[in-house]
Design a protein around this motif. Structure first.
Motif, PDB file in Angstrom:
ATOM      1  N   ARG A 168       0.834  -1.202   0.000  1.00 18.47           N
ATOM      2  CA  ARG A 168       0.000   0.000   0.000  1.00 18.47           C
ATOM      3  C   ARG A 168       0.872   1.256   0.000  1.00 18.47           C
ATOM      4  O   ARG A 168       0.582   2.230  -0.689  1.00 18.47           O
ATOM      5  N   ALA A 169       1.981   1.216   0.761  1.00 16.30           N
ATOM      6  CA  ALA A 169       2.881   2.377   0.861  1.00 16.30           C
ATOM      7  C   ALA A 169       3.747   2.545  -0.385  1.00 16.30           C
ATOM      8  O   ALA A 169       4.300   3.628  -0.604  1.00 16.30           O
ATOM      9  N   HIS A 170       3.875   1.472  -1.179  1.00  8.11           N
ATOM     10  CA  HIS A 170       4.695   1.508  -2.396  1.00  8.11           C
ATOM     11  C   HIS A 170       3.847   1.075  -3.593  1.00  8.11           C
ATOM     12  O   HIS A 170       3.998  -0.037  -4.097  1.00  8.11           O
ATOM     13  N   PRO A 171       2.961   1.946  -4.065  1.00  9.07           N
ATOM     14  CA  PRO A 171       2.009   1.556  -5.115  1.00  9.07           C
ATOM     15  C   PRO A 171       2.656   1.185  -6.448  1.00  9.07           C
ATOM     16  O   PRO A 171       2.036   0.488  -7.253  1.00  9.07           O
ATOM     17  N   THR A 172       3.882   1.618  -6.698  1.00 11.93           N
ATOM     18  CA  THR A 172       4.515   1.304  -7.982  1.00 11.93           C
ATOM     19  C   THR A 172       5.208  -0.062  -7.992  1.00 11.93           C
ATOM     20  O   THR A 172       5.596  -0.545  -9.045  1.00 11.93           O
ATOM     21  N   VAL A 173       5.352  -0.683  -6.826  1.00 11.72           N
ATOM     22  CA  VAL A 173       5.984  -1.998  -6.738  1.00 11.72           C
ATOM     23  C   VAL A 173       5.062  -3.033  -7.378  1.00 11.72           C
ATOM     24  O   VAL A 173       3.850  -3.014  -7.160  1.00 11.72           O
ATOM     25  N   THR A 174       5.637  -3.936  -8.175  1.00  9.50           N
ATOM     26  CA  THR A 174       4.853  -4.995  -8.805  1.00  9.50           C
ATOM     27  C   THR A 174       4.288  -5.926  -7.741  1.00  9.50           C
ATOM     28  O   THR A 174       5.001  -6.356  -6.843  1.00  9.50           O
ATOM     29  N   LYS A 175       3.007  -6.204  -7.851  1.00  9.57           N
ATOM     30  CA  LYS A 175       2.314  -7.056  -6.876  1.00  9.57           C
ATOM     31  C   LYS A 175       2.196  -8.486  -7.427  1.00  9.57           C
ATOM     32  O   LYS A 175       2.409  -8.732  -8.605  1.00  9.57           O
ATOM     33  N   VAL A 176       1.856  -9.432  -6.551  1.00  8.27           N
ATOM     34  CA  VAL A 176       1.671 -10.811  -6.974  1.00  8.27           C
ATOM     35  C   VAL A 176       0.527 -10.889  -7.989  1.00  8.27           C
ATOM     36  O   VAL A 176      -0.347 -10.026  -8.029  1.00  8.27           O
ATOM     37  N   SER A 177       0.538 -11.929  -8.786  1.00  7.37           N
ATOM     38  CA  SER A 177      -0.462 -12.081  -9.848  1.00  7.37           C
ATOM     39  C   SER A 177      -1.809 -12.524  -9.280  1.00  7.37           C
ATOM     40  O   SER A 177      -1.907 -13.019  -8.148  1.00  7.37           O
ATOM     41  N   ALA A 178      -2.821 -12.371 -10.099  1.00  5.54           N
ATOM     42  CA  ALA A 178      -4.157 -12.840  -9.725  1.00  5.54           C
ATOM     43  C   ALA A 178      -4.135 -14.348  -9.478  1.00  5.54           C
ATOM     44  O   ALA A 178      -4.820 -14.851  -8.588  1.00  5.54           O
ATOM     45  N   GLY A 179      -3.320 -15.070 -10.227  1.00  2.00           N
ATOM     46  CA  GLY A 179      -3.195 -16.508 -10.033  1.00  2.00           C
ATOM     47  C   GLY A 179      -2.660 -16.861  -8.660  1.00  2.00           C
ATOM     48  O   GLY A 179      -3.115 -17.819  -8.025  1.00  2.00           O
ATOM     49  N   THR A 180      -1.695 -16.081  -8.181  1.00  3.96           N
ATOM     50  CA  THR A 180      -1.132 -16.304  -6.848  1.00  3.96           C
ATOM     51  C   THR A 180      -2.178 -16.014  -5.777  1.00  3.96           C
ATOM     52  O   THR A 180      -2.321 -16.773  -4.812  1.00  3.96           O
ATOM     53  N   VAL A 181      -2.917 -14.941  -5.941  1.00  2.00           N
ATOM     54  CA  VAL A 181      -3.994 -14.608  -4.999  1.00  2.00           C
ATOM     55  C   VAL A 181      -5.027 -15.734  -4.988  1.00  2.00           C
ATOM     56  O   VAL A 181      -5.440 -16.206  -3.926  1.00  2.00           O
ATOM     57  N   ASN A 182      -5.413 -16.201  -6.164  1.00  2.00           N
ATOM     58  CA  ASN A 182      -6.402 -17.277  -6.257  1.00  2.00           C
ATOM     59  C   ASN A 182      -5.896 -18.563  -5.616  1.00  2.00           C
ATOM     60  O   ASN A 182      -6.670 -19.305  -5.003  1.00  2.00           O
ATOM     61  N   LYS A 183      -4.614 -18.843  -5.755  1.00  3.10           N
ATOM     62  CA  LYS A 183      -4.037 -20.048  -5.154  1.00  3.10           C
ATOM     63  C   LYS A 183      -4.136 -19.975  -3.635  1.00  3.10           C
ATOM     64  O   LYS A 183      -4.491 -20.952  -2.974  1.00  3.10           O
ATOM     65  N   GLN A 184      -3.854 -18.804  -3.062  1.00  6.82           N
ATOM     66  CA  GLN A 184      -3.939 -18.643  -1.613  1.00  6.82           C
ATOM     67  C   GLN A 184      -5.392 -18.710  -1.135  1.00  6.82           C
ATOM     68  O   GLN A 184      -5.690 -19.328  -0.113  1.00  6.82           O
ATOM     69  N   LEU A 185      -6.287 -18.070  -1.867  1.00  4.83           N
ATOM     70  CA  LEU A 185      -7.714 -18.150  -1.521  1.00  4.83           C
ATOM     71  C   LEU A 185      -8.201 -19.593  -1.575  1.00  4.83           C
ATOM     72  O   LEU A 185      -8.927 -20.053  -0.696  1.00  4.83           O
ATOM     73  N   GLY A 186      -7.777 -20.305  -2.608  1.00  5.40           N
ATOM     74  CA  GLY A 186      -8.177 -21.699  -2.767  1.00  5.40           C
ATOM     75  C   GLY A 186      -7.670 -22.576  -1.636  1.00  5.40           C
ATOM     76  O   GLY A 186      -8.365 -23.495  -1.189  1.00  5.40           O
ATOM     77  N   ALA A 187      -6.463 -22.299  -1.167  1.00  4.24           N
ATOM     78  CA  ALA A 187      -5.897 -23.087  -0.070  1.00  4.24           C
ATOM     79  C   ALA A 187      -6.718 -22.909   1.205  1.00  4.24           C
ATOM     80  O   ALA A 187      -7.067 -23.883   1.876  1.00  4.24           O
ATOM     81  N   VAL A 188      -7.045 -21.675   1.535  1.00  3.73           N
ATOM     82  CA  VAL A 188      -7.829 -21.415   2.745  1.00  3.73           C
ATOM     83  C   VAL A 188      -9.254 -21.959   2.570  1.00  3.73           C
ATOM     84  O   VAL A 188      -9.836 -22.525   3.499  1.00  3.73           O
ATOM     85  N   GLN A 189      -9.789 -21.831   1.361  1.00  7.94           N
ATOM     86  CA  GLN A 189     -11.122 -22.366   1.085  1.00  7.94           C
ATOM     87  C   GLN A 189     -11.126 -23.885   1.259  1.00  7.94           C
ATOM     88  O   GLN A 189     -12.072 -24.446   1.823  1.00  7.94           O
ATOM     89  N   ALA A 190     -10.079 -24.538   0.808  1.00  7.70           N
ATOM     90  CA  ALA A 190      -9.998 -26.000   0.944  1.00  7.70           C
ATOM     91  C   ALA A 190      -9.945 -26.414   2.414  1.00  7.70           C
ATOM     92  O   ALA A 190     -10.579 -27.398   2.814  1.00  7.70           O
ATOM     93  N   ILE A 191      -9.201 -25.671   3.213  1.00  7.91           N
ATOM     94  CA  ILE A 191      -9.110 -25.987   4.644  1.00  7.91           C
ATOM     95  C   ILE A 191     -10.475 -25.805   5.307  1.00  7.91           C
ATOM     96  O   ILE A 191     -10.932 -26.664   6.075  1.00  7.91           O
ATOM     97  N   ALA A 192     -11.140 -24.698   4.996  1.00  5.34           N
ATOM     98  CA  ALA A 192     -12.464 -24.454   5.578  1.00  5.34           C
ATOM     99  C   ALA A 192     -13.453 -25.531   5.125  1.00  5.34           C
ATOM    100  O   ALA A 192     -14.230 -26.048   5.934  1.00  5.34           O
ATOM    101  N   GLY A 193     -13.412 -25.881   3.854  1.00  3.74           N
ATOM    102  CA  GLY A 193     -14.303 -26.913   3.334  1.00  3.74           C
ATOM    103  C   GLY A 193     -14.034 -28.261   3.969  1.00  3.74           C
ATOM    104  O   GLY A 193     -14.968 -29.004   4.305  1.00  3.74           O
TER     105      GLY A 193
END
Length: 141
Positions: free
Chosen positions: A58-83
């Motif tokens: 947030r403090a460094h908006p020009t820094v390249t962020k992780v890809s949508a695929g990486t975000v989805n992988k992390q969301l999927g991991a937590v979703q799998a644990i909850a499921g």
């Protein structure tokens, strides 16, 4: 809910929650924090927590962020644990539970990589390590 209820930590941003306590707002906060994580992490960022990484992003908006695929992988991991917890009795049978991570994935861009062609595959298969011969083809460890 008893204090002995199984806990799942959906992120350092929300703290420890039982599976039943995780709401869509928690999943959204988690997704937003993941989207701010810098792609390249060095020095103190190597061992930083998710809140620290997202604050840095947030403090460094020009820094390249992780890809949508990486975000989805992390969301999927937590979703799998909850499921898994839901399907294995960690949520009381009389409780109403809806997967808070459903439909939370980000849209991903199509890969620009082309599939391997016959020449590429032939090149790979000619390497000794793919013919079960000893070689320095893999790791040395």
């Amino acid at each position: 809910m008893s204090t002995a209820a199984p806990l799942i930590c959906s992120s350092s941003c929300t703290g420890n929650l039982t599976i039943l306590e995780i709401k869509r707002s928690h999943a959204r906060t988690f997704r937003e924090a993941l989207q701010l994580v810098p792609k390249a992490r060095k020095g103190s960022l190597l061992k930083a927590s998710l809140p620290e990484l997202s604050e840095y992003g947030r403090a460094h908006p020009t820094v390249t962020k992780v890809s949508a695929g990486t975000v989805n992988k992390q969301l999927g991991a937590v979703q799998a644990i909850a499921g898994w917890g839901y399907h294995n009795g960690l949520v009381p049978e009389d409780a109403t539970w809806a997967d808070p991570f459903s439909e939370m994935r980000l849209e991903e861009e199509q890969s620009e990589r082309a599939p391997f062609d016959a020449k590429d595959l032939q090149t790979f298969s000619m390497r000794r390590c793919f013919r079960n011969e000893r070689d320095t083809c893999g790791s040395a460890g």
